[in-house]
Design an enzyme around this catalytic site. Structure first.
Site, PDB file in Angstrom:
ATOM      1  N   GLY A  59       4.053   1.123   3.308  1.00 37.55           N
ATOM      2  CA  GLY A  59       5.333   0.564   2.884  1.00 37.55           C
ATOM      3  C   GLY A  59       6.462   1.484   3.294  1.00 37.55           C
ATOM      4  N   GLY A  60       7.512   1.459   2.509  1.00 36.09           N
ATOM      5  CA  GLY A  60       8.679   2.270   2.838  1.00 36.09           C
ATOM      6  C   GLY A  60       8.376   3.752   2.852  1.00 36.09           C
ATOM      7  N   GLY A  68      15.938   9.127  41.120  1.00 33.23           N
ATOM      8  CA  GLY A  68      16.612   9.445  39.861  1.00 33.23           C
ATOM      9  C   GLY A  68      15.803  10.425  39.029  1.00 33.23           C
ATOM     10  CB  ALA A  69      12.168  10.895  38.604  1.00 38.98           C
TER      11      ALA A  69
HETATM   12  C1  HXC Z   1       0.855   3.294  -9.458  1.00 38.95           C
HETATM   13  C2  HXC Z   1      -1.099   3.518  -8.306  1.00 38.95           C
HETATM   14  C3  HXC Z   1      -0.448   3.135  -7.110  1.00 38.95           C
HETATM   15  C4  HXC Z   1       0.944   2.836  -7.167  1.00 38.95           C
HETATM   16  C5  HXC Z   1      -2.489   3.530  -6.660  1.00 38.95           C
HETATM   17  N1  HXC Z   1      -2.366   3.731  -7.969  1.00 38.95           N
HETATM   18  N2  HXC Z   1      -1.336   3.139  -6.107  1.00 38.95           N
HETATM   19  N3  HXC Z   1      -0.442   3.600  -9.462  1.00 38.95           N
HETATM   20  N4  HXC Z   1       1.535   2.943  -8.369  1.00 38.95           N
HETATM   21  N5  HXC Z   1       1.634   2.503  -6.092  1.00 38.95           N
HETATM   22  C6  HXC Z   1      -3.400   4.185  -8.909  1.00 38.95           C
HETATM   23  C7  HXC Z   1      -4.475   3.166  -9.181  1.00 38.95           C
HETATM   24  O1  HXC Z   1      -4.094   2.329 -10.224  1.00 38.95           O
HETATM   25  C8  HXC Z   1      -5.659   4.047  -9.546  1.00 38.95           C
HETATM   26  O2  HXC Z   1      -5.496   4.487 -10.872  1.00 38.95           O
HETATM   27  C9  HXC Z   1      -5.460   5.262  -8.674  1.00 38.95           C
HETATM   28  O3  HXC Z   1      -4.092   5.258  -8.281  1.00 38.95           O
HETATM   29  C10 HXC Z   1      -6.304   5.219  -7.421  1.00 38.95           C
HETATM   30  O4  HXC Z   1      -6.135   3.963  -6.801  1.00 38.95           O
HETATM   31  P1  HXC Z   1      -7.369   3.097  -6.270  1.00 38.95           P
HETATM   32  O5  HXC Z   1      -6.834   1.754  -5.964  1.00 38.95           O
HETATM   33  O6  HXC Z   1      -8.503   3.212  -7.238  1.00 38.95           O
HETATM   34  O7  HXC Z   1      -7.758   3.908  -4.967  1.00 38.95           O
HETATM   35  P2  HXC Z   1      -8.242   3.345  -3.591  1.00 38.95           P
HETATM   36  O8  HXC Z   1      -9.319   2.332  -3.785  1.00 38.95           O
HETATM   37  O9  HXC Z   1      -8.570   4.570  -2.782  1.00 38.95           O
HETATM   38  O10 HXC Z   1      -6.976   2.590  -2.938  1.00 38.95           O
HETATM   39  C11 HXC Z   1      -5.800   3.314  -2.650  1.00 38.95           C
HETATM   40  C12 HXC Z   1      -4.656   2.345  -2.296  1.00 38.95           C
HETATM   41  C13 HXC Z   1      -4.497   1.313  -3.442  1.00 38.95           C
HETATM   42  C14 HXC Z   1      -5.014   1.619  -1.008  1.00 38.95           C
HETATM   43  C15 HXC Z   1      -3.426   3.180  -2.077  1.00 38.95           C
HETATM   44  O11 HXC Z   1      -4.421   2.009  -4.687  1.00 38.95           O
HETATM   45  C16 HXC Z   1      -3.259   0.487  -3.293  1.00 38.95           C
HETATM   46  O12 HXC Z   1      -3.250  -0.485  -2.539  1.00 38.95           O
HETATM   47  N6  HXC Z   1      -2.220   0.822  -4.064  1.00 38.95           N
HETATM   48  C17 HXC Z   1      -0.981   0.090  -4.072  1.00 38.95           C
HETATM   49  C18 HXC Z   1      -0.258   0.370  -2.818  1.00 38.95           C
HETATM   50  C19 HXC Z   1       1.101  -0.291  -2.826  1.00 38.95           C
HETATM   51  O13 HXC Z   1       1.228  -1.507  -2.706  1.00 38.95           O
HETATM   52  N7  HXC Z   1       2.123   0.544  -3.058  1.00 38.95           N
HETATM   53  C20 HXC Z   1       3.473   0.079  -3.077  1.00 38.95           C
HETATM   54  C21 HXC Z   1       3.848   0.096  -1.593  1.00 38.95           C
HETATM   55  S1  HXC Z   1       5.502  -0.355  -1.363  1.00 38.95           S
HETATM   56  P3  HXC Z   1      -6.713   4.944 -11.776  1.00 38.95           P
HETATM   57  O14 HXC Z   1      -6.109   5.169 -13.109  1.00 38.95           O
HETATM   58  O15 HXC Z   1      -7.715   3.853 -11.721  1.00 38.95           O
HETATM   59  O16 HXC Z   1      -7.229   6.230 -11.180  1.00 38.95           O
HETATM   60  C22 HXC Z   1       6.283   1.069  -1.402  1.00 38.95           C
HETATM   61  C23 HXC Z   1       7.724   0.880  -1.296  1.00 38.95           C
HETATM   62  C24 HXC Z   1       8.417   2.155  -0.969  1.00 38.95           C
HETATM   63  O17 HXC Z   1       5.768   2.099  -1.498  1.00 38.95           O
HETATM   64  C25 HXC Z   1       9.810   1.768  -0.665  1.00 38.95           C
HETATM   65  C26 HXC Z   1      10.580   2.869  -0.108  1.00 38.95           C
HETATM   66  C27 HXC Z   1      11.789   2.314   0.580  1.00 38.95           C
END
Ligand code: HXC
Length: 510
Positions: A169-170, A404-405
């Site tokens: 993501g971002g 040019g290079a």
């Molecule tokens: C809060 C999160 C989290 C998040 C993971 N966790 N991502 N908690 N916010 N963004 C937590 C899970 O709940 C879990 O908690 C622990 O971290 C580990 O995650 P798992 O899913 O068990 O691990 P894994 O299977 O290795 O998968 C990792 C992952 C997945 C692929 C990153 O967690 C995931 O898809 N997370 C969401 C990603 C996402 O959509 N993020 C937002 C992106 S947009 P527990 O308690 O069970 O240990 C963004 C915008 C930024 O970032 C904008 C800036 C401009």
């Protein structure tokens, strides 16, 4: 008193455990080190000083008031690498997936501010699920705060990102604005939208690894500058790169002790260029033979292989190298090579690293793909980068410097300080056969005449001497002496002073 001291130790131990033993074990089972273990490898032993170990988030939504971890998913502070200071942050995936909250962002911003104030680089170890979902816009704001710091720090202190887990993501835009990105093979990925969204929107089926793994970003997108097999190797290589870099834009890169003689004669270079002007040879051999102890830290080795970029040392001092590689696309410049080299040249200029350019370029790559892709603008990036660079610039034309290079590759006309050529250099608007076909079109049916014209053209331009007569080449040098000549050239330029006219900033063709 001893109770209080004990309490501190208990609190520290708690913080050091991050998200707890179970999650640490999961991290290890994926072949990944924890955030703190990574810092131990990256920094000199015992040098790490932590900040904000007890910082906790302030979110109360979604039951978050019951999920508090001291440090809030990122370990920040400063330490040293081979005795030189660096600010670091290391995201802790065991704490809420290393997700970024407002306070997590504040910790990163704090060390970035200190890095800028005190003039030391920032290294970020990224391993995060992105914006902390429970915090909503507070987390998004936190990211934007980090982005803004990245922009302000750019060109002030070197910024290095190592992607050691998810970065999606971002979140990708902070590393994207740093100077170098390194990835760990098979355990890291970067993308703006993940495989599920891609499937929904474009119907493409792709794995996370294919979409944004290390291989993709080092060979296809050029987002990453290098990839390594595991956390340890990545961190050791970052230490190695760090040693080439200055701490900030007011200081020179460090001088390292070296076990090599500047006057080392390399007889093999006299036969490096093959007799057949169209035969390839490996330009990286020349780079390594010029470098102190043959040490070359290559940047983007797997992308646009028709140009080499990276760091060497001469007399212990860092030099950035840009070199056409005749083994790939005959060393032509194209869109990718121009972008790759332009960014490298700009980094060197921003941080006062002198540039050595080794030239063997038959021109820009022709074709609709290149023209439609905007080779004019992309080629201009490299031209612009060389033209604006005020650092010492030493150029050696090894063989071809066509069209040019020739101008682009740090020619005399772009304020090259020393422009050397080997006797094998050919400096011309184009190769002999192409030139004769155009200027002697009327004789095309007469093979003898064409052969005579070609021989005439070659005699005139297939050498460095016409350019040398005009002073565009300062000296024709012997290949085996190149290390000495180039080293002396850079030594003579240590006091160089050159300023561009005042401007708010330039408008490089992006
Ligand atoms: C809060 C999160 C989290 C998040 C993971 N966790 N991502 N908690 N916010 N963004 C937590 C899970 O709940 C879990 O908690 C622990 O971290 C580990 O995650 P798992 O899913 O068990 O691990 P894994 O299977 O290795 O998968 C990792 C992952 C997945 C692929 C990153 O967690 C995931 O898809 N997370 C969401 C990603 C996402 O959509 N993020 C937002 C992106 S947009 P527990 O308690 O069970 O240990 C963004 C915008 C930024 O970032 C904008 C800036 C401009």
């Amino acid at each position: 008193m001893s109770d209080i001291l004990q309490q501190l130790e208990i609190r520290r131990d708690e913080a050091r455990m991050g998200g707890g033993q179970r999650r640490i074990d999961v991290q290890h089972s994926k072949g990944k080190l924890t955030a703190r273990e990574r810092l131990e490898v990256l920094l000199d032993e015992g040098s790490f000083e932590e900040f904000d170990m007890f910082v906790a988030h302030r979110c109360v939504d979604f039951g978050m008031d019951k999920q508090k971890y001291p440090g809030d998913g990122v370990v920040t502070g400063w330490g040293t690498i081979n005795g030189r200071m660096v600010y670091v942050y290391s995201q802790d995936f065991t704490v809420l997936g290393g997700s970024l909250s407002a306070t997590h962002a504040q910790k990163i911003c704090k060390i970035m501010d200190m890095a800028m104030r005190n003039g030391a680089p920032v290294i970020g170890l990224n391993d995060s699920g992105g914006a902390r979902i429970q915090e909503g816009v507070d987390a998004l704001g936190g990211y934007a705060d980090v982005f803004q710091k990245n922009v302000l720090a750019s060109g002030v202190v070197p910024q290095i990102s190592v992607i050691m887990g998810p970065c999606a993501g971002g979140a990708v835009y902070s590393p994207a604005m740093t100077d170098f990105i390194f990835m760990v093979r098979d355990s890291s990925y970067m993308f703006v939208t993940g495989p599920d969204v891609v499937k929904t929107v474009t119907n493409e089926v792709v794995t996370a690894e294919e979409l944004g793994g290390a291989r993709t970003h080092t060979t296809k997108s050029s987002v990453a500058d290098g990839a390594y097999d595991n956390d340890m190797e990545a961190l050791y290589e970052v230490r190695r790169l760090f040693d080439f870099l200055p701490l900030n834009n007011r200081e020179k890169a460090p001088t390292r002790p070296f076990n090599d003689t500047p006057s080392r004669v390399e007889s093999s270079l006299d036969t490096l260029v093959p007799g057949n002007p169209n035969a390839p040879y490996d330009m990286s051999e020349l780079v390594r033979k010029l470098a102190d102890e043959g040490d070359f830290f290559e940047i983007q080795a797997e992308f646009a292989k028709n140009i080499l970029t990276g760091f060497i040392r001469l007399e212990g001092k860092t030099v950035g190298v840009v070199a056409n590689q005749p083994m790939v696309l005959a060393g032509c410049l194209d869109i990718d090579a121009s972008r790759k080299a332009a960014r490298f040249v700009r980094f060197c200029d921003a941080f006062e690293i002198p540039i050595l350019t080794l030239v063997d370029v038959p021109g820009f790559l022709p074709g609709t793909g290149q023209e439609y892709g905007g080779v004019i603008k992309h080629g201009a990036k490299l031209l612009f980068a060389y033209g604006e660079a005020t650092v010492p610039k030493v150029t050696v034309i090894v063989r071809k410097a066509y069209g040019g290079a020739y101008d682009v590759m740090a020619s005399k006309h772009l304020r090259g300080d020393f422009n050397y050529a080997w006797p094998t250099a050919q400096i011309a608007v184009m190769g002999a056969s192409g030139a004769v076909e155009i200027i002697h079109r009327a004789d095309l049916g007469d093979a003898d005449k064409i052969a005579a014209h070609t021989a005439d053209y070659e005699a005139r331009f297939a050498s460095p001497f016409v350019a040398a007569e005009r002073g565009f080449i300062d000296e024709v040098i012997l290949p085996h002496n190149t290390r000495l000549r180039v080293t002396r050239a850079f030594a003579s330029l240590r006091g160089k002073q050159l300023k561009n006219p005042w401007k708010k900033h330039d408008n490089i063709p992006l």
